[in-house]
Design an enzyme around this catalytic site. Structure first.
Site, short mmCIF file in Angstrom:
data_model
loop_
_atom_site.label_atom_id
_atom_site.label_comp_id
_atom_site.label_asym_id
_atom_site.label_seq_id
_atom_site.Cartn_x
_atom_site.Cartn_y
_atom_site.Cartn_z
N ASP A 78 4.73 30.64 -0.79
CA ASP A 78 5.03 29.58 0.18
C ASP A 78 4.37 28.26 -0.19
O ASP A 78 4.31 27.34 0.63
CB ASP A 78 4.60 30.00 1.59
CG ASP A 78 3.10 30.29 1.66
OD1 ASP A 78 2.41 30.14 0.62
OD2 ASP A 78 2.61 30.65 2.73
N GLU B 106 1.18 27.61 -0.74
CA GLU B 106 -0.23 27.40 -0.40
C GLU B 106 -1.07 27.67 -1.65
O GLU B 106 -0.72 28.54 -2.47
CB GLU B 106 -0.64 28.35 0.74
CG GLU B 106 -0.05 27.95 2.08
CD GLU B 106 -0.56 28.80 3.23
OE1 GLU B 106 -1.30 29.78 2.99
OE2 GLU B 106 -0.22 28.47 4.38
N ARG C 198 -6.14 2.93 -1.43
CA ARG C 198 -5.60 1.64 -0.99
C ARG C 198 -5.51 1.54 0.54
O ARG C 198 -5.46 0.47 1.08
CB ARG C 198 -4.24 1.38 -1.66
CG ARG C 198 -4.45 0.98 -3.12
CD ARG C 198 -3.15 0.72 -3.82
NE ARG C 198 -2.40 1.95 -4.02
CZ ARG C 198 -1.15 1.99 -4.45
NH1 ARG C 198 -0.51 0.88 -4.72
NH2 ARG C 198 -0.53 3.15 -4.63
N ASP D 259 -2.96 -10.79 -7.84
CA ASP D 259 -3.19 -11.11 -6.42
C ASP D 259 -4.62 -11.60 -6.26
O ASP D 259 -5.46 -11.40 -7.15
CB ASP D 259 -2.89 -9.91 -5.51
CG ASP D 259 -3.59 -8.64 -5.96
OD1 ASP D 259 -4.78 -8.71 -6.28
OD2 ASP D 259 -2.93 -7.59 -6.00
N LYS E 294 0.14 -13.43 -3.83
CA LYS E 294 1.23 -12.45 -3.70
C LYS E 294 1.47 -12.13 -2.23
O LYS E 294 0.52 -11.99 -1.47
CB LYS E 294 0.80 -11.19 -4.47
CG LYS E 294 1.62 -9.95 -4.23
CD LYS E 294 1.17 -8.81 -5.13
CE LYS E 294 0.43 -7.74 -4.38
NZ LYS E 294 0.10 -6.56 -5.20
N ASP F 56 -4.79 -5.46 -13.73
CA ASP F 56 -4.70 -4.90 -12.37
C ASP F 56 -5.42 -3.56 -12.32
O ASP F 56 -5.75 -2.97 -13.36
CB ASP F 56 -3.23 -4.75 -11.97
CG ASP F 56 -3.02 -4.92 -10.46
OD1 ASP F 56 -4.02 -4.96 -9.72
OD2 ASP F 56 -1.86 -5.01 -10.02
N THR G 279 4.71 -5.49 -8.52
CA THR G 279 3.72 -6.58 -8.60
C THR G 279 3.78 -7.22 -9.99
O THR G 279 3.80 -8.45 -10.13
CB THR G 279 2.30 -6.01 -8.34
OG1 THR G 279 2.28 -5.49 -7.01
CG2 THR G 279 1.22 -7.06 -8.51
C1 R5P Z 1 -2.59 -4.08 -4.91
O1 R5P Z 1 -3.30 -4.82 -4.27
C2 R5P Z 1 -2.98 -3.44 -6.21
O2 R5P Z 1 -4.04 -4.11 -6.83
C3 R5P Z 1 -1.79 -3.33 -7.15
O3 R5P Z 1 -1.41 -4.63 -7.55
C4 R5P Z 1 -0.64 -2.68 -6.45
O4 R5P Z 1 -1.04 -1.55 -5.77
C5 R5P Z 1 0.44 -2.32 -7.44
O5 R5P Z 1 1.50 -1.74 -6.75
P1 R5P Z 1 2.99 -1.86 -7.27
O6 R5P Z 1 2.98 -1.46 -8.72
O7 R5P Z 1 3.76 -0.91 -6.41
O8 R5P Z 1 3.42 -3.27 -7.07
#
Ligand code: R5P
Length: 301
Positions: A34, A36, A93, A169, A194, A220, A228
């Site tokens: 199942d 688990e 996040r 961002d 962003k 990033d 992004t």
């Molecule tokens: C957001 O603040 C993170 O630093 C990444 O830029 C973001 O999580 C990337 O997500 P995605 O690839 O879906 O745009």
């Protein structure tokens, strides 16, 4: 020290074991019909310092359950000190309330990990520098930026006048600032404003703060859908970038990210092996570098 691994990132766990001169401890992990999970530690861990490695970025719900049972089996069996190496810590996040009525998922995860006897956590490039403060145990917050600095040196031979480091961002500005510092200030850094629609999740890069150069390297923490990066790339190109590259610590590559990034104007995407990227999420422009040495150094301190 005894090292155990869940099933989420065995290539990294094996590499780490090799770097530390250890073999992976024996666990029995099975799944019932199942779905688990069941976990049992086979090796003796009484009064031992134990390290458990599990990365909860791809199929996070499955691997978190696996991790919880591994930790419980080791804790109940009398380990003296448990260090969790979570190269990517899933749910990071959602570290605060964005919209009224939401759960703070990361706090839930932390409560569970701490209740299962975790005494220390090692993780990479957490989404926010405030995340370690949410834990009641020690957190070693490591970064892949020194590896990225090395890759930049290799690629550009110290010739960085035409290179600019870009945070896609405002939240990531300290990353590009730190990467520039690791390059002895030889590469400038800029950021992008962003907008993310919190209901649909869609992303739009709206404004560049600073001067774009011929080569833009977007830095990033995580690539999920790739939206992004693709949106930032379009804006950078509109503002004069001729070549765009990406360096990100964690390659989740959800939805059609792999396909979309391969099709985009981005020339190269470098990520680390904090996550074991399945073959179907890999693509031609992708390069993977290892964080194993950084983990073994942190564990040897
Ligand atoms: C957001 O603040 C993170 O630093 C990444 O830029 C973001 O999580 C990337 O997500 P995605 O690839 O879906 O745009």
């Amino acid at each position: 020290m005894k090292l155990f691994s869940g099933n989420s990132n065995l290539p990294l766990a094996k590499k780490l074991a090799g770097d530390l001169g250890l073999s992976l401890g024996k666990l029995e992990i099975t799944t019932f019909p199942d779905n688990e999970n069941r976990a049992r530690v086979i090796d003796r861990v009484v009064d031992e310092k134990v390290v458990v490695i599990e990365s909860t970025g791809i199929s996070p719900n499955h691997y978190y359950m696996e991790l919880f049972f591994i930790l419980d089996s080791i804790h109940r069996s009398g380990a003296e000190f448990i260090t969790l190496v979570a190269p990517y810590l899933g749910y990071q996040r959602q570290d605060h309330i964005f919209r009224d009525g939401e759960a703070v998922s990361l706090e839930v995860i932390i409560k569970i990990l701490e209740s299962l006897g975790v005494s220390k956590v090692i993780s990479f490039d957490l989404h926010s520098i405030k995340i370690p403060e949410l834990f009641h145990v020690q957190v070693d917050h490591l970064s892949a930026l020194p590896i990225f600095a090395g890759e930049i040196e290799k690629m550009f031979n110290s010739n960085l006048e035409d290179v600019v480091l870009v945070s896609p961002d405002m939240g990531g500005i300290r990353r590009v600032e730190e990467l520039s510092r690791l390059l002895n200030g030889r590469a400038d850094f800029i950021s992008i404003d962003k907008d993310r629609d919190l209901n649909s999740g869609s992303v739009q890069s709206v404004k560049i703060n600073g001067r774009v150069k011929k080569t833009a390297i977007i830095v990033d923490d995580v690539i999920s859908t790739g939206q992004t990066l693709i949106s930032a790339t379009k804006l950078l190109e509109k503002n004069g970038a001729k070549k765009v590259m990406v360096m990100a610590t964690h390659g989740v590559f959800s939805d059609n990210a792999a396909e979309n990034l391969q099709r985009s104007d981005i020339e190269k995407v470098i990520v680390t092996d904090t996550l074991d990227i399945p073959v179907e999420r890999q693509f031609g422009k992708l390069q993977i570098v290892s964080v194993s040495n950084l983990i073994s150094e942190a564990l040897s301190k």
